[in-house]
Design a protein around this motif. Structure first.
Motif, short mmCIF file in Angstrom:
data_model
loop_
_atom_site.label_atom_id
_atom_site.label_comp_id
_atom_site.label_asym_id
_atom_site.label_seq_id
_atom_site.Cartn_x
_atom_site.Cartn_y
_atom_site.Cartn_z
N ARG A 235 1.01 -1.07 -0.21
CA ARG A 235 0.03 0.10 0.02
C ARG A 235 0.97 1.18 -0.05
N CYS A 236 0.32 2.36 -0.52
CA CYS A 236 1.25 3.47 -0.67
C CYS A 236 1.30 4.25 0.77
N GLY A 237 2.23 4.57 1.02
CA GLY A 237 2.60 5.13 2.19
C GLY A 237 1.71 6.74 2.49
N LYS A 238 1.55 7.21 1.24
CA LYS A 238 0.98 8.67 1.24
C LYS A 238 -0.54 8.44 1.14
N CYS A 239 -0.81 7.91 0.19
CA CYS A 239 -2.58 7.81 0.18
C CYS A 239 -3.32 6.59 0.44
N GLY A 240 -2.45 5.58 0.66
CA GLY A 240 -2.95 4.22 1.35
C GLY A 240 -3.64 3.25 0.28
N ARG B 285 4.40 0.93 -7.70
CA ARG B 285 4.56 2.10 -7.92
C ARG B 285 2.96 2.73 -7.67
N CYS B 286 2.97 3.79 -7.11
CA CYS B 286 1.36 4.61 -6.87
C CYS B 286 1.60 5.32 -7.90
N LYS B 287 0.23 5.18 -8.79
CA LYS B 287 0.32 6.15 -10.03
C LYS B 287 0.19 7.46 -9.55
N ARG B 288 -0.66 7.67 -8.53
CA ARG B 288 -0.90 9.06 -8.06
C ARG B 288 0.08 9.84 -7.42
N CYS B 289 0.77 9.19 -6.52
CA CYS B 289 1.62 9.76 -5.61
C CYS B 289 3.09 9.71 -6.28
N GLY B 290 3.21 8.77 -7.12
CA GLY B 290 4.69 8.34 -7.64
C GLY B 290 5.59 7.85 -6.60
N THR B 291 5.07 7.10 -5.53
CA THR B 291 5.77 6.44 -4.52
C THR B 291 6.28 5.09 -5.12
N HIS B 292 7.47 4.52 -4.45
CA HIS B 292 7.89 3.49 -5.17
C HIS B 292 8.16 2.37 -4.03
ZN ZN Z 1 -0.22 7.30 -3.39
#
Ligand code: ZN
Length: 433
Positions: free
Chosen positions: A364-369, A382-389
């Motif tokens: 799960r993405c650390g920023k948006c969950g 990768r999270c497409k919205r936040c760009g996290t990896h």
């Molecule tokens: Zn995210």
């Protein structure tokens, strides 16, 4: 003298245990007659009659052996279903118990264990009878000699080593001649009451989950019903509580029913070691999730500890047991108990030794969950919205809908030889009732 008898019955009538009860009652005038034994043999044998059961008992009749043998031969000729194609009676007149040698006992042990677990031939039987110098008698192709000798063997072994040869009891009531073939008159409410008063010392009288009485056959045979259990006292108490048509006679048997003596334990199984018509307890790991197939049967493969996989099946008649099986999941460590037929293990029970509670999923993405998507082969997530990896999948612990431990098919689907879990002294048993 120990007398073993088998294969006097057919699917349509008679029952070897009835012939036994008649003989035990009749032979009392020649001397002391023991409690008879009811011995179930390998349940997978293709040419069995109903339950593949043989009987044996001992008569202490010094000097009257020939007369006793004559009575037995006469009754077997008279009461066997000789017109039935599959009925091939065999009678073995065995040793006197207290003069049996160690070597002879080993021979009996080997023969009994093969009869209950493997597939014996008549040739095996003739050669063992010759080694032991036992007298015998048979009709038609005499295939019943196999079970008759196995029943004599069980008698000797079980009496000499009661701690090693597990046993239970069954009290069988027999119908009067004029009632046979008619519907059985049994007061069902009294059966439920008798069961409630004596379970778990008696078992497999009723099936609570399936709301069914399971202790009476539906065939035209002379058996009215049979009460099974671990305590003869409790069985007689249950019998007193049951109201039914008047019986012709009743007989208590000591039996190998409910003992699992047909199972061959294999801790390090390879598929090559498994044989058709043999029954096993097999340690393995569920290697794909169970699925329900046509007919309502549930199947899943297990990988064996050495190599290979084998399919396990819970058939439709095992009813609620299938719901448990459906909850198994890849990676669960189990022991499967059952017979191999057509390359598949027909489950009688299982032990779930270790549930697999680990699940890998996309991180799960650390920023948006939100759940992250794969960034391509070997490139992480990768999270497409936040760009996290993130580099790896996430490992989570999941909650399972079942517990570890032993589970079994219900009484409606129970095999004679299968040990009911009420008799098992392990932790975490889940008896079906
Ligand atoms: Zn995210």
């Amino acid at each position: 003298m120990i007398i073993g008898i088998d294969d006097t019955d057919s699917r349509k009538g008679m029952c070897t245990t009835y012939l036994c009860a008649v003989l035990v009652d009749e032979l009392r005038e020649y001397g002391d007659v023991s409690t008879p034994r009811l011995v179930r043999l390998n349940p997978c044998i293709p040419f069995k009659t109903r339950g593949n059961g043989a009987i044996s008992f001992e008569v202490v009749c010094a000097g009257k052996e020939e007369e006793v043998k004559e009575v037995v031969r006469t009754r077997v000729c008279e009461l066997s279903e000789l017109n039935e194609e599959g009925t091939n009676p065999g009678v073995v007149f065995g040793c006197v118990l207290d003069i049996i040698s160690y070597a002879e006992e080993e021979t009996l042990k080997h023969f009994y264990e093969r009869a209950v677990r493997e597939v014996l031939t008549l040739e095996d039987t003739y050669s063992t009878l010759a080694d032991l110098q036992f007298d015998y008698f048979g009709l038609k192709n005499r295939r019943g000699l196999i079970g008759a000798l196995a029943a004599v063997s069980f008698f000797v072994l079980q009496r000499n080593q009661p701690n090693y040869y597990d046993f239970t009891y069954e009290l069988i009531e027999y119908r009067k001649k004029q009632n046979r073939g008619k519907a059985r008159v049994i007061d069902e409410a009294s059966v439920w009451k008798a069961d409630a008063a004596t379970y778990p010392l008696t078992w497999d009288t009723v099936d609570v989950a399936n709301n069914k009485i399971v202790f009476a056959p539906h065939s035209p045979c002379p058996v009215l019903f049979g009460i099974r259990g671990d305590s003869a006292d409790a069985i007689y108490r249950a019998d007193k509580l049951i109201h039914a048509e008047p019986e012709e006679r009743k007989m208590l048997f000591i039996t190998n029913q409910g003992t699992d003596s047909h199972l061959i334990p294999l801790y390090a199984a390879t598929k090559a070691k498994l044989h058709e018509f043999h029954s096993y307890s097999l340690v393995g790991e569920v290697c794909s999730n169970p699925k329900t197939i046509e007919g309502g049967h549930v199947v899943f493969p297990i990988s064996l500890s050495d190599s290979g996989t084998i399919e396990c099946i819970a058939y439709e008649p095992t009813k609620g047991f299938r719901n448990l099986i459906r909850k198994l999941r890849v990676g669960d460590e189990i022991t499967a108990f059952g017979s191999q037929k057509k390359g598949t293990i027909n489950l009688e029970k299982i032990e779930i030794r270790k549930l697999n509670v680990v699940e890998e999923r996309n991180p799960r993405c650390g920023k948006c969950g939100r759940s992250m998507d794969s960034a391509g082969r070997l490139q992480g997530y990768r999270c497409k919205r936040c760009g996290t990896h993130r580099a790896h999948k996430e490992v989570v612990t999941i909650k399972r809908q079942i517990e570890e431990g032993f589970y079994e098919t219900p009484p409606v689907a129970r095999r004679h030889l299968s040990k009911p879990l009420v008799r098992v002294t392990a932790k975490r048993i889940h008896p079906s009732r």
